[in-house]
Enzyme design. Structure first.
Site, PDB file in Angstrom:
ATOM      1  N   ASP A 111     -11.178  45.244   9.462  1.00 44.90           N
ATOM      2  CA  ASP A 111     -11.001  46.647  10.503  1.00 44.90           C
ATOM      3  C   ASP A 111     -11.018  48.397  10.137  1.00 44.90           C
ATOM      4  O   ASP A 111     -11.455  47.919   8.107  1.00 44.90           O
ATOM      5  CB  ASP A 111      -9.548  45.787  10.208  1.00 44.90           C
ATOM      6  CG  ASP A 111      -8.496  45.551   8.905  1.00 44.90           C
ATOM      7  OD1 ASP A 111      -8.917  46.085   8.310  1.00 44.90           O
ATOM      8  OD2 ASP A 111      -7.325  45.584   9.355  1.00 44.90           O
ATOM      9  N   ASN A 161       4.123  41.289  10.688  1.00 41.53           N
ATOM     10  CA  ASN A 161       4.489  40.347  11.175  1.00 41.53           C
ATOM     11  C   ASN A 161       3.685  39.709  11.777  1.00 41.53           C
ATOM     12  O   ASN A 161       3.716  39.195  12.586  1.00 41.53           O
ATOM     13  CB  ASN A 161       4.470  41.733  12.382  1.00 41.53           C
ATOM     14  CG  ASN A 161       3.481  42.561  12.628  1.00 41.53           C
ATOM     15  OD1 ASN A 161       2.633  42.302  11.933  1.00 41.53           O
ATOM     16  ND2 ASN A 161       3.091  42.847  13.949  1.00 41.53           N
ATOM     17  N   HIS A 169       0.304  38.964  11.504  1.00 43.91           N
ATOM     18  CA  HIS A 169      -1.226  40.062  11.696  1.00 43.91           C
ATOM     19  C   HIS A 169      -1.853  39.692  10.247  1.00 43.91           C
ATOM     20  O   HIS A 169      -1.191  39.950   9.023  1.00 43.91           O
ATOM     21  CB  HIS A 169      -1.283  41.224  12.008  1.00 43.91           C
ATOM     22  CG  HIS A 169      -0.945  42.464  11.084  1.00 43.91           C
ATOM     23  ND1 HIS A 169       0.267  43.346  10.842  1.00 43.91           N
ATOM     24  CD2 HIS A 169      -1.921  42.699  10.176  1.00 43.91           C
ATOM     25  CE1 HIS A 169      -0.081  44.500  10.087  1.00 43.91           C
ATOM     26  NE2 HIS A 169      -1.261  43.797   8.751  1.00 43.91           N
ATOM     27  N   GLU A 200      -3.062  42.508  15.586  1.00 41.77           N
ATOM     28  CA  GLU A 200      -1.095  42.218  16.049  1.00 41.77           C
ATOM     29  C   GLU A 200      -0.793  40.919  17.483  1.00 41.77           C
ATOM     30  O   GLU A 200      -1.342  40.098  17.451  1.00 41.77           O
ATOM     31  CB  GLU A 200      -0.796  43.247  16.575  1.00 41.77           C
ATOM     32  CG  GLU A 200      -1.279  44.612  15.818  1.00 41.77           C
ATOM     33  CD  GLU A 200      -0.454  45.056  14.964  1.00 41.77           C
ATOM     34  OE1 GLU A 200       0.147  43.908  14.182  1.00 41.77           O
ATOM     35  OE2 GLU A 200      -0.114  45.840  14.334  1.00 41.77           O
TER      36      GLU A 200
HETATM   37  C1  GLP Z   1      -3.301  46.462   6.893  1.00 41.97           C
HETATM   38  C2  GLP Z   1      -4.302  45.901   6.916  1.00 41.97           C
HETATM   39  C3  GLP Z   1      -3.948  44.723   6.936  1.00 41.97           C
HETATM   40  C4  GLP Z   1      -3.127  44.072   5.852  1.00 41.97           C
HETATM   41  C5  GLP Z   1      -1.914  44.039   5.768  1.00 41.97           C
HETATM   42  C6  GLP Z   1      -0.465  44.120   5.361  1.00 41.97           C
HETATM   43  O1  GLP Z   1      -1.892  45.679   7.904  1.00 41.97           O
HETATM   44  N1  GLP Z   1      -4.909  45.945   8.091  1.00 41.97           N
HETATM   45  O2  GLP Z   1      -5.628  43.485   6.484  1.00 41.97           O
HETATM   46  O3  GLP Z   1      -3.008  42.485   5.535  1.00 41.97           O
HETATM   47  O4  GLP Z   1      -2.606  45.768   6.104  1.00 41.97           O
HETATM   48  O5  GLP Z   1      -0.864  44.673   3.879  1.00 41.97           O
HETATM   49  P1  GLP Z   1      -0.100  44.999   2.349  1.00 41.97           P
HETATM   50  O6  GLP Z   1      -0.846  44.003   1.637  1.00 41.97           O
HETATM   51  O7  GLP Z   1      -0.028  46.357   2.267  1.00 41.97           O
HETATM   52  O8  GLP Z   1       0.890  44.128   2.759  1.00 41.97           O
END
Ligand code: GLP
Length: 235
Positions: free
Chosen positions: A68, A137, A139, A144
């Site tokens: 992404d 959440n 995702h 989402e």
């Molecule tokens: C972002 C990314 C996700 C990732 C998520 C959780 O939203 N787009 O790919 O898994 O954050 O991030 P973290 O590992 O910092 O909790």
């Protein structure tokens, strides 16, 4: 099938993740990797860089597709995923940058950008190993919670809880982009193997919901229960 492995520390989780990724590269030196951002995979990337420096992993034949990218910020922005990948992995290993791909959140024709991204993944032979984190959440990528399982790469409006969670990387919550391009759940599910990393108390309930609850689009990661080869490293 989902295999959940509990790791005693973030260090161990990162080591194990780097071992799984480097084994993939050893078995198939021209692997196509699906890569993730967020804070969770940072340790695994550091371990991979160490392995590369020791000479035990070679990225020369690797092709990479990131999950992404934010819309509305330049790729050189300090918080773009383009910058993240360069800082955390690509600048430290011998991957050919021409073989690294991240959706272009600044593209003038978003639909074209999304369909071209999916076509590039298919043309590369599909993803051999997809690395994932997980949002609070549920995702994955930036898919989402919603009322369907999106298939291909698409534009998404970030959920307020995601904007809030990711505001820690920006000067203020108002600076967090409100939209992003993300690979769809269909693209993720097409990967031959999936490795999901989750660490910390705040992710405990999310992991439980995703892997022990029903498969529902309101918990996007739950769809992974239908994939034949998922490893969840959790700690
Ligand atoms: C972002 C990314 C996700 C990732 C998520 C959780 O939203 N787009 O790919 O898994 O954050 O991030 P973290 O590992 O910092 O909790």
């Amino acid at each position: 099938m989902v295999k959940v492995i509990e790791c005693e520390s973030y260090e161990k989780l990162s080591e194990r993740a780097a071992d799984i990724i480097s084994e993939q590269i050893l078995v198939k030196p021209n692997s196509v990797l699906g890569l993730a951002t967020g804070s969770t995979p940072v340790g695994a990337y550091q371990k991979l860089v160490e392995k590369y420096k020791e000479g035990s992993v070679d990225f020369n034949g690797i092709t990479a597709f990131n999950l992404d990218e934010y819309c509305g910020i330049d790729k050189e922005h300090s918080q773009s995923y383009y910058t993240f990948m360069r800082e955390n992995l690509f600048s430290h290993v011998n991957i050919d940058l021409n073989n690294t791909h991240i959706p272009d959140g600044r593209a003038s024709d978003i639909d074209k950008q999304c369909s071209e991204y999916d076509a590039m993944i298919d043309a590369a032979g599909g993803i051999d190993l997809q690395l994932l984190g997980i949002g609070g959440n549920g995702h994955i990528g930036f898919n989402e919670p919603c009322d369907c399982f999106p298939v291909g790469t698409h534009i998404i409006s970030l959920h307020p809880s995601t904007i809030e969670a990711n505001s820690r990387f920006f000067d203020s919550v108002d600076d967090v982009p409100t939209q992003a391009l993300t690979m769809g759940l269909g693209s993720i599910m097409k990967a031959k193997k999936i490795l999901l990393l989750a660490f910390g108390e705040s992710k405990r309930e999310t992991v439980k919901k995703a892997f022990s609850g029903p498969v529902v689009p309101s918990v996007p990661a739950s769809v992974l229960q239908l994939h034949p080869d998922v490893t969840v490293l959790w700690g």
